[in-house]
Design a protein around this motif. Structure first.
Motif, PDB file in Angstrom:
ATOM      1  N   TYR A 233      76.189  38.299  42.022  1.00  0.00           N
ATOM      2  CA  TYR A 233      74.841  38.623  42.484  1.00  0.00           C
ATOM      3  C   TYR A 233      74.674  40.055  43.091  1.00  0.00           C
ATOM      4  O   TYR A 233      75.601  40.515  43.885  1.00  0.00           O
ATOM      5  CB  TYR A 233      74.258  37.664  43.713  1.00  0.00           C
ATOM      6  N   GLY A 234      73.606  40.747  42.783  1.00  0.00           N
ATOM      7  CA  GLY A 234      73.538  41.971  43.424  1.00  0.00           C
ATOM      8  C   GLY A 234      71.930  42.594  43.371  1.00  0.00           C
ATOM      9  O   GLY A 234      71.240  42.091  42.620  1.00  0.00           O
ATOM     10  N   PRO A 235      71.585  43.799  43.881  1.00  0.00           N
ATOM     11  CA  PRO A 235      70.255  44.458  44.025  1.00  0.00           C
ATOM     12  C   PRO A 235      70.015  44.700  42.455  1.00  0.00           C
ATOM     13  O   PRO A 235      68.937  45.017  41.978  1.00  0.00           O
ATOM     14  CB  PRO A 235      70.400  45.453  44.800  1.00  0.00           C
ATOM     15  N   HIS A 236      71.003  44.658  41.303  1.00  0.00           N
ATOM     16  CA  HIS A 236      70.717  45.019  40.261  1.00  0.00           C
ATOM     17  C   HIS A 236      69.713  44.086  39.283  1.00  0.00           C
ATOM     18  O   HIS A 236      68.979  44.702  38.461  1.00  0.00           O
ATOM     19  CB  HIS A 236      71.993  45.215  39.396  1.00  0.00           C
ATOM     20  N   PHE A 237      69.640  42.877  39.612  1.00  0.00           N
ATOM     21  CA  PHE A 237      68.890  41.875  39.002  1.00  0.00           C
ATOM     22  C   PHE A 237      67.484  42.176  39.385  1.00  0.00           C
ATOM     23  O   PHE A 237      66.821  42.199  38.522  1.00  0.00           O
ATOM     24  CB  PHE A 237      69.099  40.473  39.598  1.00  0.00           C
ATOM     25  N   GLN A 239      66.254  45.225  40.378  1.00  0.00           N
ATOM     26  CA  GLN A 239      66.002  46.497  39.623  1.00  0.00           C
ATOM     27  C   GLN A 239      65.627  46.361  38.020  1.00  0.00           C
ATOM     28  O   GLN A 239      64.615  46.949  37.598  1.00  0.00           O
ATOM     29  CB  GLN A 239      67.158  47.321  39.758  1.00  0.00           C
ATOM     30  N   ILE A 240      66.524  45.327  37.562  1.00  0.00           N
ATOM     31  CA  ILE A 240      66.191  45.017  35.863  1.00  0.00           C
ATOM     32  C   ILE A 240      64.709  44.537  35.873  1.00  0.00           C
ATOM     33  O   ILE A 240      63.970  44.731  34.868  1.00  0.00           O
ATOM     34  CB  ILE A 240      67.200  44.368  35.597  1.00  0.00           C
ATOM     35  N   GLY A 241      64.619  43.526  36.905  1.00  0.00           N
ATOM     36  CA  GLY A 241      63.093  42.807  36.656  1.00  0.00           C
ATOM     37  C   GLY A 241      61.992  43.695  36.833  1.00  0.00           C
ATOM     38  O   GLY A 241      60.964  43.545  35.945  1.00  0.00           O
ATOM     39  N   ASP A 277      64.375  37.017  40.948  1.00  0.00           N
ATOM     40  CA  ASP A 277      64.534  38.654  41.102  1.00  0.00           C
ATOM     41  C   ASP A 277      64.281  39.535  39.672  1.00  0.00           C
ATOM     42  O   ASP A 277      63.546  40.491  39.500  1.00  0.00           O
ATOM     43  CB  ASP A 277      65.849  39.162  41.289  1.00  0.00           C
ATOM     44  N   LEU A 278      64.451  38.597  38.401  1.00  0.00           N
ATOM     45  CA  LEU A 278      64.253  39.266  37.042  1.00  0.00           C
ATOM     46  C   LEU A 278      62.873  38.915  36.459  1.00  0.00           C
ATOM     47  O   LEU A 278      62.389  39.278  35.552  1.00  0.00           O
ATOM     48  CB  LEU A 278      65.131  38.766  36.229  1.00  0.00           C
ATOM     49  N   GLN A 279      62.196  38.178  37.419  1.00  0.00           N
ATOM     50  CA  GLN A 279      60.625  37.609  37.006  1.00  0.00           C
ATOM     51  C   GLN A 279      60.631  37.205  35.668  1.00  0.00           C
ATOM     52  O   GLN A 279      60.030  37.290  34.741  1.00  0.00           O
ATOM     53  CB  GLN A 279      59.976  39.143  36.939  1.00  0.00           C
ATOM     54  N   ALA A 280      61.549  36.053  35.680  1.00  0.00           N
ATOM     55  CA  ALA A 280      61.950  35.015  34.388  1.00  0.00           C
ATOM     56  C   ALA A 280      60.945  33.673  34.544  1.00  0.00           C
ATOM     57  O   ALA A 280      60.859  33.570  35.701  1.00  0.00           O
ATOM     58  CB  ALA A 280      63.154  34.636  34.434  1.00  0.00           C
TER      59      ALA A 280
END
Length: 340
Positions: A233-237, A239-241, A277-280
């Protein structure tokens, strides 16, 4: 040398990696620094080696004719662990296939659970694109890929992983290597973007991070999917979202976490937070229910994920192995893992 171990980039290929911003001092780097000590102390309550790391009976599965599978919308078939077939109107996608029923350089090291070995390379339809997330043996399987090689039109892999495929007989012209944030659009219209993940790579103990690891954004017509590969887990999720979301479906790793590698996999309910985070719109857990790679009960990942996802307001789709799911349908919720 054992051929299944593959071959690290060398010569011109290695020189090309040396020019990349995320490749330093002879190895790829993660976006964030490791947080081993912090996470380790938090999760040391986990049992050391429960008896239920392998299921006591065969996992249920569904026999699907993959070659005649209709796809009014993208249809996803999971084969256990992180192996997936996604049939779309723009082409067939095969992700991290492992049908040799063990994960390692030689047979017998990490064997598949009963009930997870009923699909084989010969069952696959023609593959428009093979997607590989990284070079670990449970994602990049030599014995599977040599059987599929002649039926794969194109392979999309992270930087450096093409060297393994070329070593195994793939045509270099049919391999697209991507760095994070790079995209490719295939002839049928599929758009694939490599995105960051927090992980590592190696096919031997002496060499680490000589090739890149990645997650992927898959655009198929009006549908958008995310595949996590392996990632802590990290802030990249988030950012990708923000950059690529929202997603119709996020295929997120859920399992094989351990205090021995605390920053490279999602822990317990963290898959639910990653989906937020990804807005899935929906989450499907992967990286579980096929191999014993960590010391947690085999079904603990899904049992911990469901309440976390409910609390976060995320729908969860949990098909049986081989059971097709078409985007837009209600999520599959049958509890088929309720045994030790």
């Amino acid at each position: 040398m054992v051929r299944s171990m593959g071959k690290d980039p060398y010569g011109d290929e290695l020189a090309r990696l040396d020019t990349l911003p995320n490749y330093k001092n002879g190895a790829f780097e993660n976006l964030a620094e490791r947080a081993d000590s912090t996470i380790k102390s938090k999760w040391l309550f986990l049992r050391s080696h429960p008896e239920t790391v392998r299921p006591s009976q065969a996992l249920p599965w569904v026999k699907t004719d993959l070659k005649t599978l209709p796809a009014p919308a993208p249809t996803v078939v999971w084969f256990g662990h992180s192996s997936l077939l996604i049939k779309t109107g723009q082409g067939n996608i095969l992700i991290d296939p492992i049908f040799s029923n063990h994960a390692g350089p030689v047979p017998g090291l990490i064997t598949a659970f009963k009930g997870t070995t009923n699909y084989h390379a010969a069952d696959m339809p023609p593959i428009d694109v093979l997607i590989i997330s990284h070079d670990h043996y449970d994602h990049l399987d030599y014995r599977t890929l040599v059987k599929l090689k002649d039926r794969i039109k194109m392979a999309v892999v992270p930087m450096g992983v093409g060297s393994d495929l070329v070593y195994w007989g793939f045509d270099r012209k049919k391999i697209i290597e991507l760095n994070w944030s790079q995209s490719t659009t295939l002839p049928g219209g599929l758009q694939i973007t490599a995105t960051p993940a927090q992980h590592r790579s190696n096919r031997s103990y002496s060499k680490e991070n000589k090739t890149l690891w990645a997650s992927y954004v898959i655009q198929a017509g009006q549908y958008r999917l995310f595949y996590s590969g392996d990632s802590g887990y990290g802030p990249h999720f988030k950012q990708i979202g923000k950059q690529y979301g929202p997603f119709d479906l996020a295929l997120l790793e859920c399992g094989q976490y351990s205090p021995n590698w605390p920053w490279t996999h999602l822990w317990l309910g963290q898959s639910a937070q990653a989906a937020v985070d990804l807005q899935a719109r929906m989450l499907q857990p992967i990286h579980w229910a096929k191999f014993e790679e960590a010391n947690h009960p085999w079904n603990e990942p899904i049992e911990k994920l469901l309440p976390a996802a409910e609390k976060a307001g995320i729908q969860v789709n949990v098909p049986r192995i081989g059971e097709p799911y078409t985007l837009g349908n209600p999520p599959m919720k049958t509890i088929w893992w309720d045994f030790d």
